[in-house]
Design an enzyme around this catalytic site. Structure first.
Site, PDB file in Angstrom:
ATOM      1  N   SER A 122     -40.720   7.400  -0.414  1.00 17.94           N
ATOM      2  CA  SER A 122     -41.258   8.352  -1.393  1.00 17.94           C
ATOM      3  C   SER A 122     -42.574   8.952  -0.936  1.00 17.94           C
ATOM      4  O   SER A 122     -43.347   8.310  -0.204  1.00 17.94           O
ATOM      5  CB  SER A 122     -41.465   7.637  -2.732  1.00 17.94           C
ATOM      6  OG  SER A 122     -42.173   8.441  -3.651  1.00 17.94           O
ATOM      7  N   TYR A 146     -45.858   1.263  -6.723  1.00 20.05           N
ATOM      8  CA  TYR A 146     -44.578   1.789  -6.242  1.00 20.05           C
ATOM      9  C   TYR A 146     -44.712   2.293  -4.807  1.00 20.05           C
ATOM     10  O   TYR A 146     -43.908   1.953  -3.927  1.00 20.05           O
ATOM     11  CB  TYR A 146     -44.119   2.905  -7.172  1.00 20.05           C
ATOM     12  CG  TYR A 146     -42.903   3.682  -6.723  1.00 20.05           C
ATOM     13  CD1 TYR A 146     -41.639   3.114  -6.769  1.00 20.05           C
ATOM     14  CD2 TYR A 146     -43.026   5.006  -6.294  1.00 20.05           C
ATOM     15  CE1 TYR A 146     -40.516   3.843  -6.380  1.00 20.05           C
ATOM     16  CE2 TYR A 146     -41.908   5.728  -5.914  1.00 20.05           C
ATOM     17  CZ  TYR A 146     -40.672   5.152  -5.957  1.00 20.05           C
ATOM     18  OH  TYR A 146     -39.562   5.871  -5.574  1.00 20.05           O
ATOM     19  N   LYS A 150     -42.926   0.824  -1.400  1.00 25.26           N
ATOM     20  CA  LYS A 150     -42.097   1.661  -0.531  1.00 25.26           C
ATOM     21  C   LYS A 150     -42.624   1.650   0.910  1.00 25.26           C
ATOM     22  O   LYS A 150     -41.846   1.567   1.872  1.00 25.26           O
ATOM     23  CB  LYS A 150     -42.058   3.091  -1.072  1.00 25.26           C
ATOM     24  CG  LYS A 150     -41.183   3.274  -2.304  1.00 25.26           C
ATOM     25  CD  LYS A 150     -39.713   3.090  -1.966  1.00 25.26           C
ATOM     26  CE  LYS A 150     -38.811   3.500  -3.112  1.00 25.26           C
ATOM     27  NZ  LYS A 150     -37.371   3.337  -2.781  1.00 25.26           N
TER      28      LYS A 150
END
Length: 323
Positions: A122, A146, A150
């Protein structure tokens, strides 16, 4: 050829599976079996080849091993807990986004032939904010859990690739719009909502200003990138397996301009400091020079994105919402 989609019940997983079913093969090779894996058993899929639908925990090595049987050639690792949910629940984000990736590595290393693995990373794994135009060599400095998960998963997968356990391509997805269905817990959910909800005749809040810029892509283009990554020559990547695909840099105001005046009037300003704090650190644009040289197609403009949503997903979204 056996193919597995982890996260096969999610909206991108479903679209990828439908595309594979429509084409019947990948890179000229027929598909012998497709496995769709998710927390809940994915919906049935009409296809010219056998389809296995499995429910399981991506953080369970045993469950993932069942989803990645001997003979698997390609694994699309799309399973994830989205941004705001990972920020709100650290343990859940770590379990799915990081430990789930470890389970994928464990499953792949047991296969007699290392599979190609397409991992959806991402733009949230980068910092830089609104002023950024990041080159391919930019460092990943995430400002949220997050993005950190990732980035860590990318590194672990890349090392497994270096060691010959799998053959990796990590695609750092832009914000994908327009998502069908309903709003989700992603911090970027509003980017789809400000287009989707007005098309449904519904009001929707805008948590940032109209000058907010975001790096986006359409579901169609994301699936194009997945399929290209599944068959491309990875030798030019070397040990750097991360790709910043050629998305579209656009402001909220430019997106709203693609709506009719009546539709645009349904978007109301409602500042949200929590959402703005998460997405405000994400880069607004990438150079994506390497991806273009590797054959990844660039994203078209907002009118084309809206046209694709109307054609592919508007009717189904209306039905899903009981409209």
């Amino acid at each position: 050829m056996k193919i597995t989609i982890l996260g096969g019940g999610g909206f991108l997983g479903r679209k990828l599976a439908q595309r594979l079913a429509a084409e019947g093969g990948l890179d000229g090779r027929p598909i012998a079996e497709l496995t769709l894996f998710d927390l809940a058993e994915p919906a049935p899929l009409e296809a010219p080849f056998p389809v296995r639908r499995l429910a399981g925990d991506v953080a369970s090595a045993a469950d993932v091993a069942k989803a990645v049987p001997e003979g698997t050639s390609v694994v699309f690792h799309l399973a994830a807990v989205v941004s705001a949910a990972a920020e709100a629940d650290f343990d859940l984000g770590m379990r799915v986004n990081l430990h789930g990736t470890l389970a994928v590595i464990e499953a792949c290393r047991k296969l007699s032939t290392p599979p190609r693995v397409l991992f959806t990373s991402s733009v949230a794994s980068f910092g830089g904010g609104q002023s950024a135009l990041l080159p391919d060599e930019a460092r990943q400095v995430p400002g949220n859990s997050y993005g950190a998960q990732k980035a860590a998963a990318e590194l672990l997968l890349a090392d497994a690739s270096r060691r010959g356990m799998l053959d990796l391509v990590s695609i750092r997805l832009p914000t994908v719009i327009v998502r069908p269905g309903r709003p989700n817990k992603a911090a970027s959910s509003f980017v789809s909502a400000i287009l989707r909800e007005p098309l449904l005749g519904l009001e929707t809040p805008l948590p940032v200003g109209e000058d907010f810029r975001v790096w986006v892509c359409s579901p169609r283009r994301a699936v194009d990138w997945f399929l290209h990554a599944a068959v491309m020559d990875t030798a030019p990547l070397g040990i750097d397996r991360g790709v910043n695909p050629p998305g579209l840099a656009v402001s909220v105001g430019e997106m709203l301009a693609a709506l009719t005046p009546a539709e645009r009037a349904l978007v109301r300003s409602e500042p949200d400091a929590v959402i703005a704090g998460i997405v405000g650190g994400w880069p607004a644009e990438f150079a994506a020079t390497r991806a273009k040289k590797l054959g990844f197609a660039p994203q078209e403009g907002v009118p084309a994105i809206l046209a694709a949503f109307r054609e592919d997903d508007l009717a189904a979204t209306r039905a899903d919402r009981g409209m």
